[in-house]
Design an enzyme around this catalytic site. Structure first.
Site, PDB file in Angstrom:
ATOM      1  N   ASN A   1       0.859  -1.189   0.000  1.00 27.26           N
ATOM      2  CA  ASN A   1       0.000   0.000   0.000  1.00 27.26           C
ATOM      3  C   ASN A   1       0.895   1.239   0.000  1.00 27.26           C
ATOM      4  O   ASN A   1       1.506   1.571   1.011  1.00 27.26           O
ATOM      5  CB  ASN A   1      -0.888  -0.026   1.254  1.00 27.26           C
ATOM      6  CG  ASN A   1      -1.718   1.234   1.398  1.00 27.26           C
ATOM      7  OD1 ASN A   1      -1.859   2.009   0.452  1.00 27.26           O
ATOM      8  ND2 ASN A   1      -2.269   1.449   2.591  1.00 27.26           N
TER       9      ASN A   1
ATOM     10  N   LYS B   1       0.040   4.290  -0.274  1.00 29.47           N
ATOM     11  CA  LYS B   1      -0.617   5.478   0.301  1.00 29.47           C
ATOM     12  C   LYS B   1      -0.432   6.681  -0.633  1.00 29.47           C
ATOM     13  O   LYS B   1      -0.476   6.518  -1.845  1.00 29.47           O
ATOM     14  CB  LYS B   1      -0.100   5.754   1.717  1.00 29.47           C
ATOM     15  CG  LYS B   1      -0.151   4.504   2.596  1.00 29.47           C
ATOM     16  CD  LYS B   1       0.002   4.813   4.035  1.00 29.47           C
ATOM     17  CE  LYS B   1       0.120   3.508   4.813  1.00 29.47           C
ATOM     18  NZ  LYS B   1      -0.082   3.646   6.224  1.00 29.47           N
TER      19      LYS B   1
ATOM     20  N   HIS C   1      -9.554   0.941   4.884  1.00 26.14           N
ATOM     21  CA  HIS C   1      -8.278   1.085   5.595  1.00 26.14           C
ATOM     22  C   HIS C   1      -8.510   1.974   6.824  1.00 26.14           C
ATOM     23  O   HIS C   1      -9.346   2.884   6.789  1.00 26.14           O
ATOM     24  CB  HIS C   1      -7.248   1.722   4.649  1.00 26.14           C
ATOM     25  CG  HIS C   1      -5.856   1.710   5.214  1.00 26.14           C
ATOM     26  ND1 HIS C   1      -5.424   2.648   6.116  1.00 26.14           N
ATOM     27  CD2 HIS C   1      -4.818   0.863   5.017  1.00 26.14           C
ATOM     28  CE1 HIS C   1      -4.170   2.369   6.447  1.00 26.14           C
ATOM     29  NE2 HIS C   1      -3.781   1.294   5.800  1.00 26.14           N
TER      30      HIS C   1
ATOM     31  N   GLU D   1      -6.981   4.395   7.959  1.00 27.53           N
ATOM     32  CA  GLU D   1      -6.849   5.838   7.687  1.00 27.53           C
ATOM     33  C   GLU D   1      -8.126   6.390   7.056  1.00 27.53           C
ATOM     34  O   GLU D   1      -8.507   7.531   7.308  1.00 27.53           O
ATOM     35  CB  GLU D   1      -5.611   6.088   6.797  1.00 27.53           C
ATOM     36  CG  GLU D   1      -4.328   5.904   7.602  1.00 27.53           C
ATOM     37  CD  GLU D   1      -3.124   5.447   6.802  1.00 27.53           C
ATOM     38  OE1 GLU D   1      -3.122   5.560   5.570  1.00 27.53           O
ATOM     39  OE2 GLU D   1      -2.168   4.954   7.437  1.00 27.53           O
TER      40      GLU D   1
ATOM     41  N   GLU E   1      -5.500  -5.356  10.518  1.00 30.56           N
ATOM     42  CA  GLU E   1      -4.474  -4.342  10.754  1.00 30.56           C
ATOM     43  C   GLU E   1      -4.771  -3.623  12.066  1.00 30.56           C
ATOM     44  O   GLU E   1      -5.579  -2.675  12.077  1.00 30.56           O
ATOM     45  CB  GLU E   1      -4.482  -3.311   9.628  1.00 30.56           C
ATOM     46  CG  GLU E   1      -4.233  -3.876   8.253  1.00 30.56           C
ATOM     47  CD  GLU E   1      -3.630  -2.813   7.334  1.00 30.56           C
ATOM     48  OE1 GLU E   1      -2.500  -3.007   6.911  1.00 30.56           O
ATOM     49  OE2 GLU E   1      -4.282  -1.795   7.080  1.00 30.56           O
TER      50      GLU E   1
ATOM     51  N   GLY F   1       2.234   1.995  10.832  1.00 32.01           N
ATOM     52  CA  GLY F   1       3.184   3.101  10.707  1.00 32.01           C
ATOM     53  C   GLY F   1       3.861   3.466  12.018  1.00 32.01           C
ATOM     54  O   GLY F   1       4.467   4.530  12.136  1.00 32.01           O
TER      55      GLY F   1
ATOM     56  N   SER G   1       3.188  -2.415  10.365  1.00 28.04           N
ATOM     57  CA  SER G   1       4.643  -2.431  10.546  1.00 28.04           C
ATOM     58  C   SER G   1       5.281  -3.769  10.177  1.00 28.04           C
ATOM     59  O   SER G   1       6.194  -4.241  10.863  1.00 28.04           O
ATOM     60  CB  SER G   1       5.010  -2.009  11.976  1.00 28.04           C
ATOM     61  OG  SER G   1       4.594  -0.682  12.208  1.00 28.04           O
TER      62      SER G   1
HETATM   63  C1  PEP Z   1      -0.832   0.016   5.951  1.00 22.70           C
HETATM   64  O1  PEP Z   1      -0.798   1.146   5.510  1.00 22.70           O
HETATM   65  O2  PEP Z   1      -1.771  -0.728   5.630  1.00 22.70           O
HETATM   66  C2  PEP Z   1       0.242  -0.427   6.835  1.00 22.70           C
HETATM   67  C3  PEP Z   1       0.162  -1.607   7.382  1.00 22.70           C
HETATM   68  O3  PEP Z   1       1.290   0.449   7.020  1.00 22.70           O
HETATM   69  P1  PEP Z   1       2.697   0.099   7.728  1.00 22.70           P
HETATM   70  O4  PEP Z   1       3.202  -1.184   7.122  1.00 22.70           O
HETATM   71  O5  PEP Z   1       3.587   1.266   7.397  1.00 22.70           O
HETATM   72  O6  PEP Z   1       2.440  -0.040   9.189  1.00 22.70           O
END
Ligand code: PEP
Length: 257
Positions: free
Chosen positions: A12, A14, A98, A100, A169, A175, A214
């Protein structure tokens, strides 16, 4: 990882790499994917790079995902992008709900469910995201929150014979550099699979449940080794071709074992 399902690794991007740098990154991933025949690899560029990245990945086994879609099929919705438009741009997948989107753009469970249904109806495969906040985890509400989020779109998944994916997630792991331990992730993934099984017999064995939050080269293998972890949704590490390549390589070596 379970040998009956192909691992799925999704990057992803973003709001990064929306132009030529995205095409370059997609080309790198496509080159790398030649060496990982047992892994399904997907990248999710911003809207502006979807068609160019799809063109770049044509002929490779890297597929393209959008990061969002409109629940509406067409009409006076300025600034929105429909499922059909994403298919026309070369997408096969779309990330839906997601954290976000949920936290920053007010997407509710009901909106996420409409988007999952709209994607499936048009022939786009959703990667539906769920996950609890730190406050919810610390309050012992992880299972209840994830169950509520999954049940919201379960009906749409059960009605379709397409292979959707779900991404667990935990919001506190996205992040932040913090990650759920493999056993913590497995516990939630197993619960999600049980809800899928209750809803429709065929859904549980065919739905890939990804872990996100992460995921990095140094923790990917342990997470992917868990029985109900069928892949990863990778944010930050997917922007670096070496890190993303190494996560994909971990999935390949587990699938080959
Ligand atoms: C994501 O944006 O779905 C995500 C898991 O980000 P990160 O791997 O940076 O934590």
């Amino acid at each position: 990882m379970n040998p009956s399902r192909r691992p799925l690794i999704v990057g992803n991007w973003k709001m990064h790499h929306g132009g030529p740098s995205g095409v370059e990154l997609a080309a790198d991933v496509a080159r790398h994917a030649r060496d990982v025949p047992r892994v399904d690899v997907v990248v999710a560029p911003p809207y502006t790079a979807l068609a160019a990245c799809a063109h770049e990945c044509d002929g490779s086994h890297v597929e393209i995902a959008a990061q969002n879609l409109s629940p509406e099929p067409s009409g006076a919705f300025t600034g929105e992008i429909s499922a059909t438009m994403l298919l026309e741009a070369g997408c096969r997948w779309v990330i839906v709900g997601h954290s976000e989107r949920r936290q920053l753009f007010g997407e509710t469970d009901a909106i996420v469910a409409r988007k999952v249904a709209a994607a499936l109806k048009a022939g786009l495969l959703p990667i539906a995201c769920v996950g609890e906040t730190l406050e919810e985890r610390e309050g012992g509400r992880t299972t209840a929150v994830v169950e509520r989020q999954v049940r919201a779109f379960l009906g749409a998944l059960a009605e379709s014979d397409r292979d959707a994916a779900i991404a667990y997630e935990p919001v506190w792991a996205i992040g932040t550099g913090k990650t759920a331990g493999p056993a913590e992730a497995q516990e939630v993934h197993a619960a999600i699979r049980a809800w899928l099984a209750e809803s429709s017999a065929g859904l549980a064995p065919r739905t890939r449940i990804l872990y996100g939050g992460s995921v990095k080269p140094d923790n990917a293998r342990a997470l992917l080794a868990e029985r109900d972890v069928d892949g990863a949704l990778v944010g930050g590490a997917s922007l670096d071709r070496v890190s993303f390549g190494s996560i994909i390589a971990s999935a390949e070596s587990l699938a080959a074992a």
